[in-house]
Design a protein around this motif. Structure first.
Motif, PDB file in Angstrom:
ATOM      1  N   VAL A 128       0.839  -1.203   0.000  1.00 58.01           N
ATOM      2  CA  VAL A 128       0.000   0.000   0.000  1.00 58.01           C
ATOM      3  C   VAL A 128       0.875   1.255   0.000  1.00 58.01           C
ATOM      4  CG1 VAL A 128      -1.618   1.348   1.414  1.00 58.01           C
ATOM      5  CG2 VAL A 128      -2.032  -1.083   1.018  1.00 58.01           C
ATOM      6  N   MET A 129       1.932   1.257   0.791  1.00 57.20           N
ATOM      7  CA  MET A 129       2.811   2.433   0.852  1.00 57.20           C
ATOM      8  C   MET A 129       3.443   2.708  -0.510  1.00 57.20           C
ATOM      9  SD  MET A 129       2.474   3.882   3.679  1.00 57.20           S
ATOM     10  CE  MET A 129       3.761   5.090   3.501  1.00 57.20           C
ATOM     11  N   VAL A 130       3.889   1.678  -1.185  1.00 64.97           N
ATOM     12  CA  VAL A 130       4.492   1.866  -2.503  1.00 64.97           C
ATOM     13  C   VAL A 130       3.436   2.380  -3.476  1.00 64.97           C
ATOM     14  CG1 VAL A 130       5.511   0.671  -4.482  1.00 64.97           C
ATOM     15  CG2 VAL A 130       6.372   0.242  -2.182  1.00 64.97           C
ATOM     16  N   ALA A 131       2.229   1.828  -3.410  1.00 60.18           N
ATOM     17  CA  ALA A 131       1.145   2.283  -4.291  1.00 60.18           C
ATOM     18  C   ALA A 131       0.804   3.745  -4.006  1.00 60.18           C
ATOM     19  CB  ALA A 131      -0.080   1.397  -4.119  1.00 60.18           C
ATOM     20  N   LEU A 132       0.772   4.117  -2.730  1.00 62.77           N
ATOM     21  CA  LEU A 132       0.461   5.507  -2.377  1.00 62.77           C
ATOM     22  C   LEU A 132       1.558   6.457  -2.848  1.00 62.77           C
ATOM     23  CD1 LEU A 132      -1.051   5.115   1.203  1.00 62.77           C
ATOM     24  CD2 LEU A 132      -2.250   5.698  -0.909  1.00 62.77           C
ATOM     25  N   ILE A 133       2.785   6.030  -2.730  1.00 66.68           N
ATOM     26  CA  ILE A 133       3.894   6.870  -3.189  1.00 66.68           C
ATOM     27  C   ILE A 133       3.781   7.095  -4.690  1.00 66.68           C
ATOM     28  CG2 ILE A 133       6.404   6.884  -3.559  1.00 66.68           C
ATOM     29  CD1 ILE A 133       6.622   5.555  -0.750  1.00 66.68           C
ATOM     30  N   LYS A 135       1.046   7.054  -6.413  1.00 63.10           N
ATOM     31  CA  LYS A 135      -0.097   7.935  -6.615  1.00 63.10           C
ATOM     32  C   LYS A 135       0.304   9.384  -6.333  1.00 63.10           C
ATOM     33  CE  LYS A 135      -4.607   8.058  -7.332  1.00 63.10           C
ATOM     34  NZ  LYS A 135      -5.162   7.708  -8.628  1.00 63.10           N
ATOM     35  N   VAL A 136       1.035   9.603  -5.256  1.00 63.80           N
ATOM     36  CA  VAL A 136       1.499  10.946  -4.906  1.00 63.80           C
ATOM     37  C   VAL A 136       2.415  11.480  -6.006  1.00 63.80           C
ATOM     38  CG1 VAL A 136       2.971  12.236  -3.289  1.00 63.80           C
ATOM     39  CG2 VAL A 136       1.216  10.692  -2.416  1.00 63.80           C
ATOM     40  N   GLU A 137       3.292  10.642  -6.521  1.00 66.16           N
ATOM     41  CA  GLU A 137       4.177  11.075  -7.607  1.00 66.16           C
ATOM     42  C   GLU A 137       3.356  11.536  -8.812  1.00 66.16           C
ATOM     43  OE1 GLU A 137       6.649   7.652  -8.273  1.00 66.16           O
ATOM     44  OE2 GLU A 137       8.127   8.293  -6.792  1.00 66.16           O
ATOM     45  N   GLY A 138       2.278  10.823  -9.108  1.00 64.38           N
ATOM     46  CA  GLY A 138       1.405  11.205 -10.215  1.00 64.38           C
ATOM     47  C   GLY A 138       0.767  12.557  -9.976  1.00 64.38           C
ATOM     48  N   PHE A 139       0.275  12.778  -8.752  1.00 65.35           N
ATOM     49  CA  PHE A 139      -0.330  14.069  -8.412  1.00 65.35           C
ATOM     50  C   PHE A 139       0.694  15.203  -8.475  1.00 65.35           C
ATOM     51  CE2 PHE A 139      -3.694  11.687  -5.861  1.00 65.35           C
ATOM     52  CZ  PHE A 139      -4.665  11.845  -6.843  1.00 65.35           C
ATOM     53  N   LEU A 140       1.916  14.924  -8.018  1.00 69.39           N
ATOM     54  CA  LEU A 140       2.962  15.944  -8.062  1.00 69.39           C
ATOM     55  C   LEU A 140       3.309  16.313  -9.496  1.00 69.39           C
ATOM     56  CD1 LEU A 140       5.352  14.854  -5.184  1.00 69.39           C
ATOM     57  CD2 LEU A 140       3.996  16.947  -5.308  1.00 69.39           C
ATOM     58  N   ARG A 141       3.390  15.323 -10.370  1.00 71.95           N
ATOM     59  CA  ARG A 141       3.665  15.609 -11.795  1.00 71.95           C
ATOM     60  C   ARG A 141       2.556  16.478 -12.392  1.00 71.95           C
ATOM     61  NH1 ARG A 141       5.234  10.022 -12.188  1.00 71.95           N
ATOM     62  NH2 ARG A 141       7.486   9.935 -12.056  1.00 71.95           N
ATOM     63  N   GLU A 142       1.321  16.105 -12.088  1.00 73.47           N
ATOM     64  CA  GLU A 142       0.170  16.860 -12.583  1.00 73.47           C
ATOM     65  C   GLU A 142       0.217  18.301 -12.075  1.00 73.47           C
ATOM     66  OE1 GLU A 142      -4.578  16.693 -11.743  1.00 73.47           O
ATOM     67  OE2 GLU A 142      -3.553  14.777 -12.045  1.00 73.47           O
ATOM     68  N   TRP A 143       0.521  18.457 -10.809  1.00 73.01           N
ATOM     69  CA  TRP A 143       0.584  19.778 -10.188  1.00 73.01           C
ATOM     70  C   TRP A 143       1.704  20.614 -10.814  1.00 73.01           C
ATOM     71  CZ3 TRP A 143       3.819  21.354  -5.642  1.00 73.01           C
ATOM     72  CH2 TRP A 143       3.449  22.593  -5.149  1.00 73.01           C
ATOM     73  N   MET A 144       2.848  19.985 -11.070  1.00 74.08           N
ATOM     74  CA  MET A 144       3.970  20.687 -11.694  1.00 74.08           C
ATOM     75  C   MET A 144       3.587  21.168 -13.102  1.00 74.08           C
ATOM     76  SD  MET A 144       6.346  20.750  -9.471  1.00 74.08           S
ATOM     77  CE  MET A 144       8.005  20.792 -10.041  1.00 74.08           C
ATOM     78  N   LEU A 145       2.841  20.342 -13.839  1.00 71.16           N
ATOM     79  CA  LEU A 145       2.391  20.756 -15.174  1.00 71.16           C
ATOM     80  C   LEU A 145       1.443  21.947 -15.083  1.00 71.16           C
ATOM     81  CD1 LEU A 145       1.821  17.275 -16.858  1.00 71.16           C
ATOM     82  CD2 LEU A 145       3.625  18.936 -17.378  1.00 71.16           C
ATOM     83  N   ILE A 146       0.563  21.907 -14.100  1.00 68.87           N
ATOM     84  CA  ILE A 146      -0.378  23.025 -13.906  1.00 68.87           C
ATOM     85  C   ILE A 146       0.383  24.288 -13.539  1.00 68.87           C
ATOM     86  CG2 ILE A 146      -2.217  23.892 -12.386  1.00 68.87           C
ATOM     87  CD1 ILE A 146      -3.278  20.976 -12.354  1.00 68.87           C
ATOM     88  N   LEU A 147       1.360  24.154 -12.635  1.00 70.97           N
ATOM     89  CA  LEU A 147       2.165  25.325 -12.250  1.00 70.97           C
ATOM     90  C   LEU A 147       2.951  25.875 -13.433  1.00 70.97           C
ATOM     91  CD1 LEU A 147       3.569  24.379  -8.731  1.00 70.97           C
ATOM     92  CD2 LEU A 147       1.888  26.127  -9.280  1.00 70.97           C
ATOM     93  N   ALA A 148       3.513  24.975 -14.228  1.00 71.29           N
ATOM     94  CA  ALA A 148       4.273  25.403 -15.399  1.00 71.29           C
ATOM     95  C   ALA A 148       3.370  26.134 -16.384  1.00 71.29           C
ATOM     96  CB  ALA A 148       4.948  24.208 -16.066  1.00 71.29           C
ATOM     97  N   SER A 149       2.152  25.631 -16.578  1.00 73.04           N
ATOM     98  CA  SER A 149       1.187  26.286 -17.478  1.00 73.04           C
ATOM     99  C   SER A 149       0.787  27.648 -16.931  1.00 73.04           C
ATOM    100  CB  SER A 149      -0.056  25.423 -17.651  1.00 73.04           C
ATOM    101  OG  SER A 149       0.279  24.224 -18.300  1.00 73.04           O
ATOM    102  N   ALA A 150       0.582  27.714 -15.618  1.00 68.07           N
ATOM    103  CA  ALA A 150       0.196  28.977 -14.994  1.00 68.07           C
ATOM    104  C   ALA A 150       1.315  30.001 -15.131  1.00 68.07           C
ATOM    105  CB  ALA A 150      -0.140  28.759 -13.524  1.00 68.07           C
ATOM    106  N   GLN A 151       2.558  29.574 -15.018  1.00 64.48           N
ATOM    107  CA  GLN A 151       3.683  30.503 -15.171  1.00 64.48           C
ATOM    108  C   GLN A 151       3.774  31.009 -16.604  1.00 64.48           C
ATOM    109  OE1 GLN A 151       7.055  28.337 -13.669  1.00 64.48           O
ATOM    110  NE2 GLN A 151       6.819  29.176 -11.609  1.00 64.48           N
ATOM    111  N   LYS A 152       3.499  30.134 -17.576  1.00 70.03           N
ATOM    112  CA  LYS A 152       3.534  30.554 -18.979  1.00 70.03           C
ATOM    113  C   LYS A 152       2.453  31.603 -19.223  1.00 70.03           C
ATOM    114  CE  LYS A 152       5.371  26.256 -20.873  1.00 70.03           C
ATOM    115  NZ  LYS A 152       5.031  25.052 -21.625  1.00 70.03           N
TER     116      LYS A 152
END
Length: 159
Positions: A128-133, A135-152
Motif C-alpha cells: 500500500v505504501m508503494v502504491a500511495l507513493i 499515486k502521490v508522484e502522479g499528483f505531483l507531476r500533474e501539479w507541476m504541469l499546472i504550475l508550469a502552465s500557470a507561469q507561462k
C-alpha cells in the motif's frame, strides 16, 4: 555498558537477557547505532543471539533505511537457524520494503514457511505504501504541469 565493565571479580559478563535488554533499550530510545554496536560486541564475546534480538535489529536497520547491516544480521540468523522463525522473517520482509526493495520483501514473504497476522499486515502495508507513493508522484507531476502552465500564462499576460 559502563556498569557491565565495573563488575566485581568472578562476574562472567552480561548474559543473553542483559544483552537483549540493552539492545532493546537502545532500539526503543532511538539509539539505533548503539543497538547495532551492542550486537557486534555481543558477537565478539561469542554470545548466541535470540530471535527477538535478531528481529529487533532488523527493525533497527529498517528504521535507519540501511540494507547492509540487515543483510549481515540476516546472514547470522541463517547460520544459527533463526531465519525460519516468523518474527525474524517478518522483520526481514519489513526491512527490505522500508529500504526500497519491495520485490525482495514480497519474495521473502512468499518463501516464508509460516505466516501470521503480523507478516500479512507488514506485506500489505508495504504494498500500500508503494502504491500511495506512486499515486502521490502522479499528483505531483500533474501539479507541476499546472504550475508550469500557470507561469507561462503569467509571463504572456505580463508582456
Amino acid at each position: 555498558m559502563r556498569i557491565m565493565k565495573n563488575q566485581p571479580d568472578g562476574f562472567t559478563g552480561p548474559d543473553l537477557v542483559t544483552w537483549s535488554a540493552l539492545i532493546s533499550g537502545f532500539s526503543q530510545s532511538g539509539e539505533y547505532r548503539k543497538a547495532l554496536v551492542s550486537f557486534k560486541k555481543m558477537n565478539v564475546e561469542g554470545r548466541k543471539q535470540h530471535s527477538i534480538v535478531i528481529a529487533t535489529l532488523l527493525a533497527v536497520t529498517a528504521l535507519l533505511v540501511v540494507l547492509s547491516p540487515g543483510i549481515e544480521i540476516h546472514g547470522y540468523a541463517i547460520c544459527h537457524n533463526l531465519d525460519t522463525e516468523i518474527m525474524v522473517s517478518s522483520s526481514w520482509v519489513d526491512m527490505h520494503s522500508k529500504c526500497g526493495f519491495l520485490d525482495l520483501g514480497i519474495k521473502v514473504f512468499e518463501q516464508m514457511q509460516k505466516r501470521n497476522i503480523v507478516s500479512y499486515n507488514l506485506i500489505i502495508e508495504s504494498i500500500v505504501m508503494v502504491a500511495l507513493i506512486k499515486k502521490v508522484e502522479g499528483f505531483l507531476r500533474e501539479w507541476m504541469l499546472i504550475l508550469a502552465s500557470a507561469q507561462k500564462l503569467s509571463i504572456m499576460f505580463s508582456l
